[in-house]
Design an enzyme around this catalytic site. Structure first.
Site, PDB file in Angstrom:
ATOM      1  N   GLU A  96      -1.604  -9.179   3.200  1.00 57.15           N
ATOM      2  CA  GLU A  96      -1.656  -9.730   4.624  1.00 57.15           C
ATOM      3  C   GLU A  96      -3.047 -10.017   5.230  1.00 57.15           C
ATOM      4  OE1 GLU A  96      -0.998  -6.474   3.917  1.00 57.15           O
ATOM      5  OE2 GLU A  96      -1.620  -5.227   5.495  1.00 57.15           O
ATOM      6  N   HIS A 110      -3.471  -4.960   0.275  1.00 60.68           N
ATOM      7  CA  HIS A 110      -2.901  -5.455   1.474  1.00 60.68           C
ATOM      8  C   HIS A 110      -3.107  -7.222   1.554  1.00 60.68           C
ATOM      9  CE1 HIS A 110      -2.663  -1.790   4.091  1.00 60.68           C
ATOM     10  NE2 HIS A 110      -3.499  -1.458   3.118  1.00 60.68           N
ATOM     11  N   CYS A 123       0.917  -1.211   0.052  1.00 65.02           N
ATOM     12  CA  CYS A 123       0.023  -0.065   0.051  1.00 65.02           C
ATOM     13  C   CYS A 123       0.903   1.220   0.132  1.00 65.02           C
ATOM     14  CB  CYS A 123      -1.046  -0.127   1.218  1.00 65.02           C
ATOM     15  SG  CYS A 123      -2.499   0.860   0.802  1.00 65.02           S
TER      16      CYS A 123
HETATM   17  N1  GLN Z   1      -1.828   6.761   2.307  1.00 63.47           N
HETATM   18  C1  GLN Z   1      -2.005   5.971   1.426  1.00 63.47           C
HETATM   19  C2  GLN Z   1      -3.362   6.128   0.534  1.00 63.47           C
HETATM   20  O1  GLN Z   1      -4.303   6.555   1.162  1.00 63.47           O
HETATM   21  C3  GLN Z   1      -1.485   4.614   1.471  1.00 63.47           C
HETATM   22  C4  GLN Z   1      -2.615   3.826   2.437  1.00 63.47           C
HETATM   23  C5  GLN Z   1      -2.334   2.647   2.932  1.00 63.47           C
HETATM   24  O2  GLN Z   1      -1.105   2.377   3.044  1.00 63.47           O
HETATM   25  N2  GLN Z   1      -3.328   1.712   3.540  1.00 63.47           N
HETATM   26  O3  GLN Z   1      -3.349   5.873  -0.639  1.00 63.47           O
END
Ligand code: GLN
Length: 527
Positions: free
Chosen positions: A503, A501, A376
Site C-alpha cells: 500500500e 506493505h 504483513c
Molecule cells: N507484528 C508483526 C511483526 O512484527 C507484523 C508487523 C506488521 O504487520 N507491520 O513481524
C-alpha cells in the site's frame, strides 16, 4: 529556490497536508520540480513509536524512516519518493543541537532557541533543498499556529522570509470557516488565527478557507479586508467528494495562477494526468465491498494507505471500492462467522489482541473462496491459519503471541540475539524476487520488485517444505531465499499474502499490483 510555507490555524485536522500536497500536484503537473518537507513539532524523533489510535497510520519511507501519514499524501500527490530528511521533528532538531553542543561546536556560547535551534531548522531545510534538484520547496508546519511546540519553527520561517528574496517566499495559511446555525459562513476564527500569525511577525500571502460549502464572494471579501490579503488569494476549500478533487478545486479557484505570479514563475500547460485519473474515479458506476478486518477500525486513518490503495485498485479495475470495517475482536468466540463482502483484507498490526479474530476471517475467506489479501501481520496469520486448519498443527502460532512447538512465524536466529522487543525492525525498501509461473509474477510482470517493509517476524524456514507439500506456494522471497515475502494458494481464485506493505507504494495513477489483482478478483474479473 522558491519556498511555499503552509501553516494552519483554528484547529488541527483541517487538511493542511492535503492542501500542501495539492499545491505540490498543481506545480508538478506543470512540470516544476517540487520537494516537500513536513515539520512535526513533537518531541519524538520519528513516528515509529506512535500509537495509530492517536495519530493515524505510521507511514514508511523507502529508507525505512517511520513518519506521519501526511508524507504518504505527498508521495501519492506529488509523485516523489522521500526520505527521513523530509520529515523534521523537534526531537531531531534538538538531538542535533545537543550533539553539536557536546562536541564543543558552539565554542562556549550559551545554546539558545534563538539563534541555535532556529539556525538548525533553517540549515536543515536548506540542506534538503541543496541535495535535491528541485525548483520549489514546499514546507508544511504541523500543528496549529499558537501551539507552544511550533514556535521555534515559525520563528525560523519568519527569519527565512527576511533572508530570502520577497519573490521567493510565499506563506499559505489554512483556516476553518465554520457555518453558524443559520448556515452563514463565519470569518472570525480566521481573523483571530491570522492575528496570531501576525503577532509572531508573519503575514500570510494566501488564505485557504476550509468550509463545508464553497466560500461565498462576500466571505472572501471579508477575509481579504480583515486579513490583508488580495481577494484572489482567498481560496475556497469546501468539503470534497474525494481528496483527489482538491488540486482541481484549487485550479478552479485559480490558486495556481496566484502562486505562480507571486513567485514570478511562468504558467505552463498542465499535463492532464491528474485530471484524467479524477475523471475516471468520478465515472465509476459499479461497486465492490471489501471487508478490512483490523483492530484500529474506529480510527480509519490508521489504515489510510490501505484505503487509498484499494481506491487505486478500483480505478484500474473499473469499480468503486466500499470498505466495510470489521473489528477483529468481534469475530472471536463465535462458532460460525459470516462476512458479507466481495473480498477480505487483513492488514498489518502488532500484538496479540484481535489476532484470533483475524485468523477466523482468513479461514472464512479460504474456505469460501472469497478473494483475500493479507498484508504483513495478515500474511503471517494466513500462514498460521493454513498450518492449523490444512496441515493440522493446532498449536501453530507466531512467537510474537505464544510459545509453541509449531512456531511457524518466528524471529530469525540473528534477530533473536539482539531483539526481544526493541528496535530491530526490518524497515523500508527491500528487493523481493518473484518466482516464475505464479500469480504474483503475473500481477507484477517482473522478477525483481522493491517494496516497503515494517516487521520483525518471519516465516520459520524449518516448516516451509511442509507448507508447500500441502499446496501453499511461497512465490516471492528476499535475502537469497531466507525470507518468505509472498504467499499464494492456487486452489482459490485469489488468495495472496505479502510480508511487505504494498500500500505504501501505490499511487492513484500507478496502482499497486497486488491491490489491482485483489480488487479485480473481488469485482469478478479474470486476472
Ligand atoms: N507484528 C508483526 C511483526 O512484527 C507484523 C508487523 C506488521 O504487520 N507491520 O513481524
Amino acid at each position: 529556490m522558491k519556498y511555499i510555507m503552509v501553516t494552519g490555524g483554528v484547529m488541527s485536522g483541517l487538511g493542511k497536508g492535503i492542501t500542501a500536497a495539492s499545491i505540490g500536484r498543481l506545480l508538478v503537473d506543470m512540470g516544476y520540480k517540487v520537494i516537500p518537507i513536513k515539520i512535526d513539532p513533537y518531541i519524538n524523533i520519528d513516528a515509529g513509536t506512535m500509537n495509530p489510535f492517536q495519530h493515524g497510520e505510521v507511514y514508511v519511507l523507502k529508507d525505512g524512516t517511520e513518519v506521519d501519514l501526511d508524507l504518504g499524501h505527498y508521495e501519492r500527490f506529488i509523485g516523489v519518493e522521500l526520505t527521513g530528511n523530509h520529515n523534521i521533528t523537534t526531537g531531531k532538531i534538538y538531538r542535533s543541537v545537543i550533539e553539536k553542543e557536546r562536541k564543543g561546536e558552539y565554542l562556549g556560547q550559551t545554546v539558545q532557541i534563538i539563534p541555535h535551534v532556529t539556525d538548525e531548522i533553517k540549515s536543515w531545510i536548506r540542506r534538503v533543498v541543496e541535495e535535491s534538484d528541485a525548483e520549489i520547496c514546499l514546507v508544511e508546519i504541523g500543528g496549529t499556529v499558537g501551539d507552544i511546540e511550533g514556535m521555534p519553527f515559525l520563528e525560523a520561517i519568519r527569519q527565512m522570509k527576511i533572508e530570502e528574496k520577497p519573490e521567493d517566499f510565499l506563506l499559505v495559511h489554512v483556516t476553518l470557516v465554520p457555518l453558524d446555525s443559520s448556515g452563514e459562513q463565519k470569518t472570525k476564527p480566521t481573523q483571530h488565527s491570522v492575528k496570531e500569525l501576525r503577532s509572531i511577525g508573519l503575514q500570510p500571502d494566501a488564505i485557504v478557507g476550509r468550509c463545508a460549502r464553497k466560500l461565498e464572494e462576500g466571505t472572501k471579501r471579508k477575509i481579504s479586508l480583515f486579513c490583508d490579503v488580495p481577494v484572489e488569494a482567498v481560496i475556497s476549500a469546501e468539503d470534497a467528494e474525494d481528496i483527489y478533487e482538491v488540486p482541481l478545486m484549487f485550479r478552479r479557484e485559480k490558486f495556481d495562477d496566484y502562486i505562480l505570479s507571486k513567485l514570478g514563475l511562468e504558467k505552463r500547460e498542465p499535463s492532464g494526468e491528474w485530471e484524467k485519473m479524477v475523471e475516471k474515479l468520478r465515472s465509476l458506476e459499479e461497486e465492490v465491498t471489501i471487508a478490512v478486518v483490523g483492530k484500529y477500525t474506529d480510527v480509519q486513518d490508521s489504515y489510510l494507505s490501505i484505503r487509498e490503495a484499494l481506491k487505486h485498485g478500483g480505478i484500474e479495475a473499473g469499480c468503486r471500492v466500499n470498505v466495510l470495517w470489521i473489528e477483529s475482536e468481534g469475530l472471536e468466540g463465535k462458532d460460525e462467522i459470516e462476512i458479507d463482502a466481495d473480498g477480505i483484507l487483513v492488514p498489518g498490526g502488532f500484538g496479540k489482541r484481535g489476532a484470533e479474530g483475524k485468523i477466523k476471517a482468513i479461514e472464512y475467506a479460504r474456505e469460501n473462496d472469497i478473494p483475500f489479501l493479507g498484508i504483513c501481520l495478515g500474511f503471517q496469520l494466513a500462514v498460521i491459519e493454513f498450518a492449523r486448519h490444512v496441515i493440522g498443527w493446532e498449536d501453530a502460532n507466531s512467537s510474537e503471541f505464544a510459545k509453541t512447538k509449531h512456531a511457524v512465524i518466528d524471529l530469525l536466529p540473528e534477530q533473536k540475539e539482539v531483539d526481544e522487543l526493541g528496535g530491530t525492525m526490518r524497515l523500508g525498501d527491500i528487493e523481493v524476487t518473484i518466482k516464475d509461473n505464479t500469480m504474483a509474477r503475473r500481477l507484477y510482470g517482473r522478477e525483481k520488485v522493491y517494496e516497503r517493509h515494517r516487521h520483525r517476524y518471519e516465516v520459520n524456514p524449518e516448516f516451509i517444505s511442509e507448507f508447500e507439500k500441502h499446496g501453499l506456494v511461497f512465490s516471492g522471497y528476499s535475502d537469497g531465499g531466507r525470507r518468505m515475502e509472498i504467499l499464494e494458494y492456487p486452489e482459490n481464485r485469489f488468495f495472496i499474502g505479502t510480508q511487505f506493505h504494498p500500500e505504501f507504494k501505490s499511487r492513484p495513477y500507478s496502482p499497486s499490483p497486488p491491490f489491482v489483482g485483489f480488487v479485480k478478483a473481488a469485482f469478478g474479473l479474470e486476472i
